[in-house]
Design an enzyme around this catalytic site. Structure first.
Site, mmCIF file in Angstrom:
data_model
loop_
_atom_site.group_PDB
_atom_site.id
_atom_site.type_symbol
_atom_site.label_atom_id
_atom_site.label_comp_id
_atom_site.label_asym_id
_atom_site.label_seq_id
_atom_site.Cartn_x
_atom_site.Cartn_y
_atom_site.Cartn_z
ATOM 1 N N HIS A 63 0.884 -1.176 0.000
ATOM 2 C CA HIS A 63 0.000 0.000 0.000
ATOM 3 C C HIS A 63 0.915 1.218 0.000
ATOM 4 C CE1 HIS A 63 -3.655 -2.335 1.336
ATOM 5 N NE2 HIS A 63 -2.728 -3.115 1.875
ATOM 6 N N ASP A 304 2.302 -6.941 2.714
ATOM 7 C CA ASP A 304 1.180 -6.078 3.096
ATOM 8 C C ASP A 304 1.710 -4.774 3.699
ATOM 9 O OD1 ASP A 304 -1.301 -5.016 3.558
ATOM 10 O OD2 ASP A 304 -2.000 -6.612 4.878
HETATM 11 O O1 DOR Z 1 -3.703 -3.998 8.248
HETATM 12 C C1 DOR Z 1 -4.064 -3.641 7.144
HETATM 13 N N1 DOR Z 1 -3.731 -2.448 6.636
HETATM 14 N N2 DOR Z 1 -4.862 -4.452 6.425
HETATM 15 C C2 DOR Z 1 -5.450 -4.034 5.304
HETATM 16 O O2 DOR Z 1 -6.215 -4.764 4.762
HETATM 17 C C3 DOR Z 1 -5.227 -2.671 4.790
HETATM 18 C C4 DOR Z 1 -3.975 -2.119 5.282
HETATM 19 C C5 DOR Z 1 -3.904 -0.619 5.091
HETATM 20 O O3 DOR Z 1 -4.111 -0.159 3.965
HETATM 21 O O4 DOR Z 1 -3.618 0.087 6.061
#
Ligand code: DOR
Length: 438
Positions: A63, A304
């Protein structure tokens, strides 16, 4: 005599068919030859004696928050972090501000990325109830790695939670869909129980095993009914990993470095810096994740990478922002797991190069083979180094793995024949390209 732009000389290559001592010859950004190239000429020769040459490792789950808050992360900073950590391509999630849910948003992002990304990049498009009719066209764009569905709510406003809408999404196109699988109804039903707050470990009680397992049962039932391939992201429970073995006809599996490297002991040690969705869980789930790595259930490993400001991570639970940084630390931690005997280097390459290329259909990535992109992650399996926050390139500036000593470290990142990182130095200019997908 053959001549090349670049030769990586004398390394141990992790080829699809096994490890071999081989030189790698690069011409015009592609792998042109593998083997004994001692008599060949090249504009540049890099000595890789004592090192392992891996196909470029991919982080299929980041992200980068761009557009969003540049004080937390941007595409320039996040891709710089990636190459410092030995990653040659990232697939970037759509829950930005605003979300990437339309042709216009995708085009803006594509134009913005030119000359700003240090590594290659694939784009997720987010599914929303309002854009289901556009998804088939969007997933056919050459640089779109997949449609992402948040079937349970997390950071941002993307959500498709009901079976009727999920089925419409599945019937809208052909390519593999990526899912955040937590059952939204159960999340919302249980939320009031925890409204008063409490210790961070309650995060894993609120978003419990059944939230994730129920989400996955519902998605896989619909995936089988519609025949639409499904990739379940960040599978976090022993129950799901067991269940998903029965769905190999339509289903593929990602696990995260966080769920492999940590269990609920982390809440006491890290507080808000252990909070993520789906949560870090009890040790039996961590053990199940490793068993699933060993028996082949797992297709991909991702970070992630989900940066948030320190202030947002330090808010009392349940207001703590969910998500952990990880793109820069993924390779060192995985190499350390190899050295600890938890998986082989060949399996690491299967999970971090061949796996993402296969699951997402990335063209000319993920394999040391003639004609493929000359993307390499060169690693020193003996190098010992401690992860320090001062090393982290993301502006938010923190990592849950600070202080961890790793054996095995990425020493060079080569993308389409160009060394972009050597011994911690980022080289040249940002020339990352969109990854192409079948
Ligand atoms: O912990 C998380 N953070 N899980 C997610 O699905 C999204 C991510 C975020 O974009 O902060």
């Amino acid at each position: 005599m053959s001549s090349f732009d670049l030769i990586l000389r004398g390394g141990t290559c992790v080829l699809p068919w096994g490890e071999a001592q081989a030189d790698v010859g690069v011409r015009a950004g592609r792998i042109a030859a593998l083997g004994d190239l001692r008599t060949a000429e090249a504009a540049e020769v890099i000595d890789c004696a004592g090192l392992h040459v891996l196909p470029g490792l991919i982080d299929p789950h980041v992200h980068l928050r761009d557009p969003g808050d540049p004080a937390v992360e941007t595409i320039p900073t996040g891709t710089r972090a990636a190459v410092l950590g030995g990653i040659t391509a990232v697939f970037d999630m759509p829950n930005t501000i605003p979300s990437i849910t339309s042709q216009a948003a995708l085009e803006n992002k594509r134009a913005y990325v030119k000359g700003k990304a240090w590594c290659d990049i694939g784009f997720y498009v987010g599914a929303a109830k309002s854009n289901i009719g556009e998804l088939a066209a969007l997933e056919a764009e050459p640089d779109v790695c997949a449609i992402k569905v948040f079937a349970g709510s997390s950071t941002g406003d993307l959500l498709v939670e009901d079976d009727a809408s999920l089925e419409r999404v599945m019937r809208s196109g052909r390519r593999r869909i990526c899912y955040h699988s937590e059952d939204e109804y159960r999340l919302q039903e249980r939320k009031p129980i925890y409204a008063a707050g409490g210790p961070h470990r309650l995060h894993a009680e609120w978003r419990d095993v059944e939230c994730a397992f129920l989400g996955t049962r519902r998605l896989m039932a619909l995936a089988r009914e519609t025949g639409r391939p499904a990739h379940i992201l960040h599978v976090s429970t022993a129950e799901e990993l067991d269940y998903l073995k029965e769905f190999r006809d339509v289903g593929t599996v990602e696990v995260l470095i966080n769920h492999l490297s940590q269990n609920d002991e982390a809440y006491d040690r890290l507080g808000g810096y252990a909070v993520m969705n789906p949560p870090i869980r009890a040790a039996r789930h961590q053990e199940a994740a490793w068993a699933a790595v060993r028996d082949g259930t797992v297709d991909c490993i991702g970070s992630d990478h989900a940066p948030h400001s320190r202030a947002a991570k330090e808010r009392p639970w349940p207001a703590t922002a969910a998500g952990l940084t990880g793109v820069q630390t993924l390779v060192p931690l995985m190499l350390d797991h190899v050295n600890a005997g938890r998986l082989s280097l060949a399996r690491l390459v299967d999970l971090m190069a061949a796996g993402p290329a296969r699951v997402y259909g990335a063209v000319c990535k993920g394999r040391l083979a003639a004609g493929y992109d000359a993307d390499f992650t060169v690693v020193d399996m003996k190098r010992q180094r401690t992860i320090e926050e001062s090393w982290i390139a993301s502006p938010c500036g923190w990592t849950p793995f600070a202080g961890q000593r790793c054996t095995g470290w990425p020493v060079m990142t080569v993308i389409r024949g160009r060394a972009v990182m050597r011994e911690d130095e980022v080289l040249g200019t940002p020339e990352g390209q969109p990854v192409r997908f079948r």
